[in-house]
Design a protein around this motif. Sequence first.
Motif, PDB file in Angstrom:
ATOM      1  N   ALA A 107       0.876  -1.086   0.040  1.00 16.59           N
ATOM      2  CA  ALA A 107      -0.043  -0.095  -0.041  1.00 16.59           C
ATOM      3  C   ALA A 107       0.981   1.281  -0.048  1.00 16.59           C
ATOM      4  O   ALA A 107       1.915   1.135   0.526  1.00 16.59           O
ATOM      5  CB  ALA A 107      -0.985  -0.053   1.154  1.00 16.59           C
ATOM      6  N   ALA A 159      -3.401   3.965  -2.458  1.00 18.88           N
ATOM      7  CA  ALA A 159      -3.440   2.988  -3.326  1.00 18.88           C
ATOM      8  C   ALA A 159      -3.100   1.481  -2.870  1.00 18.88           C
ATOM      9  O   ALA A 159      -2.146   1.478  -1.738  1.00 18.88           O
ATOM     10  CB  ALA A 159      -2.924   3.099  -4.617  1.00 18.88           C
ATOM     11  N   TYR A 160      -3.545   0.431  -3.281  1.00 16.77           N
ATOM     12  CA  TYR A 160      -3.560  -0.925  -2.697  1.00 16.77           C
ATOM     13  C   TYR A 160      -3.085  -1.933  -3.795  1.00 16.77           C
ATOM     14  O   TYR A 160      -3.175  -2.018  -4.948  1.00 16.77           O
ATOM     15  CB  TYR A 160      -4.488  -1.563  -1.854  1.00 16.77           C
ATOM     16  N   ASP A 177      -3.366  -5.459  -5.423  1.00 14.78           N
ATOM     17  CA  ASP A 177      -4.866  -6.111  -5.531  1.00 14.78           C
ATOM     18  C   ASP A 177      -4.812  -7.342  -4.559  1.00 14.78           C
ATOM     19  O   ASP A 177      -5.974  -7.604  -4.232  1.00 14.78           O
ATOM     20  CB  ASP A 177      -5.067  -6.662  -7.116  1.00 14.78           C
ATOM     21  N   LYS A 208      -6.572  -5.431  -1.412  1.00 15.36           N
ATOM     22  CA  LYS A 208      -7.343  -4.608  -1.539  1.00 15.36           C
ATOM     23  C   LYS A 208      -8.843  -5.228  -0.906  1.00 15.36           C
ATOM     24  O   LYS A 208      -9.233  -6.310  -1.045  1.00 15.36           O
ATOM     25  CB  LYS A 208      -7.953  -4.325  -3.274  1.00 15.36           C
ATOM     26  N   THR A 242      -6.290  -1.658   5.171  1.00 13.17           N
ATOM     27  CA  THR A 242      -6.639  -0.338   5.150  1.00 13.17           C
ATOM     28  C   THR A 242      -5.319   0.547   5.764  1.00 13.17           C
ATOM     29  O   THR A 242      -4.730   0.275   6.762  1.00 13.17           O
ATOM     30  CB  THR A 242      -7.532   0.137   5.918  1.00 13.17           C
TER      31      THR A 242
END
Length: 131
Positions: free
Chosen positions: A51, A61-62, A64, A67, A71
């Motif tokens: 991340a 942004a993470y 995949d 995701k 957090t």
Amino acid sequence: QVQLVESGGGLVQAGDSLRLSCVANGSKLAFTTRTMAWFRQTPGKEREFVAVIERGLGGVAYADSVKGRFTASREDAANMIYLQMNNLKPGDTAVYYCAAGSAWTLPSTLTPTGESEYPFWGQGTQVTVSS
């Protein structure tokens, strides 16, 4: 220069949660200008992006693979970033690293995911998820 220290790793069961923290030393003002990120690495594999948290508004942004479960956030007043990890899976087992971009410098993109964008790294914290 900035030093980063991660904490919060441990041994948990699949489905559990963990919260990782990373604190940076130095100027709070400089910290606000750094793009910050989390990476992870398992033995025999290259370090993997998890991340990234933008400077300023703190957009995230993470990868995949995380995701919807992880957090990432930052608390500039405390020179800290966090990674809340929910619904952990055995595949999340790794050493997790906090990384910092250069202060007062714009990265190549708003959310850089390459290791080379981050000159400063913590020592890592182990996360082990049992099935």
